[in-house]
Enzyme design. Structure first.
Site, PDB file in Angstrom:
ATOM      1  N   SER A 269     -33.657 -40.848 -18.205  1.00 12.56           N
ATOM      2  CA  SER A 269     -33.855 -42.137 -17.553  1.00 12.56           C
ATOM      3  C   SER A 269     -33.203 -43.241 -18.378  1.00 12.56           C
ATOM      4  O   SER A 269     -32.788 -43.031 -19.520  1.00 12.56           O
ATOM      5  CB  SER A 269     -35.349 -42.422 -17.437  1.00 12.56           C
ATOM      6  OG  SER A 269     -35.859 -42.700 -18.727  1.00 12.56           O
ATOM      7  N   LYS A 270     -33.151 -44.399 -17.765  1.00 11.06           N
ATOM      8  CA  LYS A 270     -32.588 -45.565 -18.431  1.00 11.06           C
ATOM      9  C   LYS A 270     -33.363 -45.848 -19.733  1.00 11.06           C
ATOM     10  O   LYS A 270     -32.790 -46.237 -20.742  1.00 11.06           O
ATOM     11  CB  LYS A 270     -32.716 -46.736 -17.447  1.00 11.06           C
ATOM     12  CG  LYS A 270     -31.963 -47.954 -17.860  1.00 11.06           C
ATOM     13  CD  LYS A 270     -32.017 -48.993 -16.775  1.00 11.06           C
ATOM     14  CE  LYS A 270     -31.963 -50.357 -17.415  1.00 11.06           C
ATOM     15  NZ  LYS A 270     -32.489 -51.444 -16.650  1.00 11.06           N
TER      16      LYS A 270
END
Ligand code: GLU
Length: 506
Positions: free
Chosen positions: A262-263
């Site tokens: 994920s970011k």
């Protein structure tokens, strides 16, 4: 492959493209090119609420930066456009109607409150509410109401959705190129909404209709769409269309721990998750990665060539790629490996090309006076790059590795000074300055010959001359061959640095 290969990358413009999306696009591209087919970009923007300005441009620019441009898509009509679903709005209703008339879909008038009530009621009883065969006759839809009732509601302009009527008691057999045969019990499927009364199709309907109308032969997409495969398969059947072949790509997993990348992982561990910068998030491009290095590491993230080879040019990837060699299980993302790739690509770039990029950095770092130094000239810069690039991962590392070529040290590494700057160092260095002064041909080789002869003649040890010399020229005990450095900075500067150090080190 008898059918013409046509694949599509179908992102929703809800934000920047994550590198997982870039990998999906890349696999589509490789597959298309390998089979002499077409790679299509379709923008799935039916959900206007989630539309983000600039996202489509970002997607197009990212594909171009990676060197994997689409053959057909917005602005590149190949006879199957438009390629933005919002511009195809008028097409979908007739297909929803077709499914209603052949009994594969129905109108549903249930209000949001009513559905919410059922959801909560099920929850309270420890169950999950699924709108499908087991309760659809108890809900408000064209299966439970009479024809007249339905017509009255439609005439009155009541809100409705069109739902797919998923079959009861059917074993749905699905084929996936990567995962093989998958069996699904149709009883677990819900009657997904295909069309809304605001005139917009949902993802499922628009996606299937467009893949059909655009003559897509293979759907290559992320694993998160695998749960939709049964519905999509049933939709093709319901329309009486031949389905494309499907390949669901494995997830890209976090560098450590469980779950998909994920970011946040990028922010926590300090690596980009986007190909190019987006708002405050830095991208691979801005971090100094070469696009071919990014493409190379993404290709290997979930696909294995079946050999030990790790470095592939794009054309080699096209040649070698196959969906059969895409792994089923998630691919762990390794930020160190991405750096390794960049380092490899940097080493194989020509010194002249790297020097050109470095010149842009120097343009910001150096004063106009420093820019006029011999070192900053293109030819010399190329040579400097050749001396230091071995230790660099990014072009931006060059400055750290070579700033002493352009700027005299203003301080000297403390530990090195203590160790290398002896009582007689200042005197020896002054003598050396005179030796350098007398050299006409200030080439590395010639300086080396003369200085070494002088050391022998004076019966000095190398240890008394070379380390202090490096210290005064570089400021610490690093860098390439010292005589190469002297040649590059020139006679005057070399002597000046010796005198300057004298003043500081004593
Ligand atoms: N619009 C979907 C997405 O955003 C496309 C899924 C598909 O490729 O079918 O990923």
């Amino acid at each position: 492959m008898s059918q013409k290969v046509r694949v599509r990358f179908a992102p929703s413009p809800t934000g920047p493209l994550h590198i997982g999306g870039v990998r999906t696009a890349l696999y589509n591209y490789l597959f298309a090119k390998k089979h002499g087919g077409e790679f299509i970009l379709r923008i799935e923007d039916t959900d206007q609420k989630r539309y983000v300005d600039g996202a489509e441009d970002y997607i197009v620019n990212a594909l171009n930066w990676c060197g994997i441009p689409f053959d057909e898509g917005p602005g590149k009509d190949g006879g199957h456009g438009p390629y933005r679903q919002s511009e195809r709005k008028h097409l979908y209703k007739q297909y929803a109607d077709k499914l209603i008339s052949n009994g594969n879909a129905y109108y549903a008038f249930d209000t949001a409150e009513n559905l919410d009530f059922h959801r909560k009621d099920h929850e309270a009883r420890g169950k999950t509410f699924i709108y499908n065969w087991h309760n659809r006759l108890k809900l408000s839809n064209s299966l439970s109401l009479t024809k007249e009732e339905v017509q009255t509601k439609l005439d009155a302009g009541e809100d409705y959705v069109i739902r797919f009527k998923s079959p009861q008691d059917e074993k749905v057999i699905l084929q996936d190129i990567i995962r093989g045969e998958i069996h699904i019990d149709s009883n677990v499927l819900d009657d997904k909404v295909l069309f809304k009364s605001d005139g917009m199709p949902t993802y499922h309907l628009a996606n299937i209709v467009d893949d059909h109308l655009m003559k897509i032969s293979h759907v290559i997409r992320g694993e998160e769409w695998l749960p939709s495969l049964a519905l999509h398969h049933l939709l093709y059947d319901a329309f009486g269309w031949t389905a494309p072949q499907f390949a669901h790509l494995p997830l890209i997993m976090k560098p450590v721990g469980k779950g998909k990348l994920s970011k946040r992982d990028g922010e926590k561990l300090g690596f980009p998750v986007f190909p190019m910068s987006w708002q405050e998030s830095k991208g691979y491009r801005e971090e100094g990665y070469f696009s071919d290095a990014v493409v190379n590491f993404l290709a290997l993230l979930g696909w294995n060539p079946g050999t030990e080879q790790e470095l592939f040019s794009l054309s080699e990837l096209v040649e070698t790629f196959s969906l059969e060699r895409v792994n089923k299980s998630g691919a762990r993302f390794d930020p160190d490996k991405t750096k390794w790739y960049n380092q490899q690509y940097l080493q194989s770039r020509s010194n002249a090309e790297l020097a050109e990029s470095y010149a842009e950095i120097l343009d910001e770092k150096l004063s106009s006076e420093q820019k006029s130094l011999d070192c900053a000239r293109p030819g010399t810069l190329t040579k400097i790059v050749s001396l230091i690039k071995e230790r660099a991962v990014f072009v931006s590392d060059f400055w750290q590795l070579s700033n002493y070529f352009f700027v005299a040290p203003s301080s000297y590494n403390e530990k090195a000074s203590r160790k290398q700057w002896k009582e007689d160092s200042a005197d020896i260095m002054s003598q050396l300055a005179s030796v350098l002064e007398a050299i006409d041909d200030f080439s590395s080789e010639n300086i080396e010959t003369i200085v070494k002869a002088w050391i022998t003649e004076k019966e000095l040890s190398f240890g008394k001359v070379m380390p202090p010399l490096r210290l005064v020229v570089v400021g610490e005990m690093k860098g390439p061959h010292i005589f190469d450095i002297l040649e590059m900075i020139g006679k005057e500067e070399s002597i000046e640095r010796i005198h300057k150090a004298h003043g500081i080190l004593g």
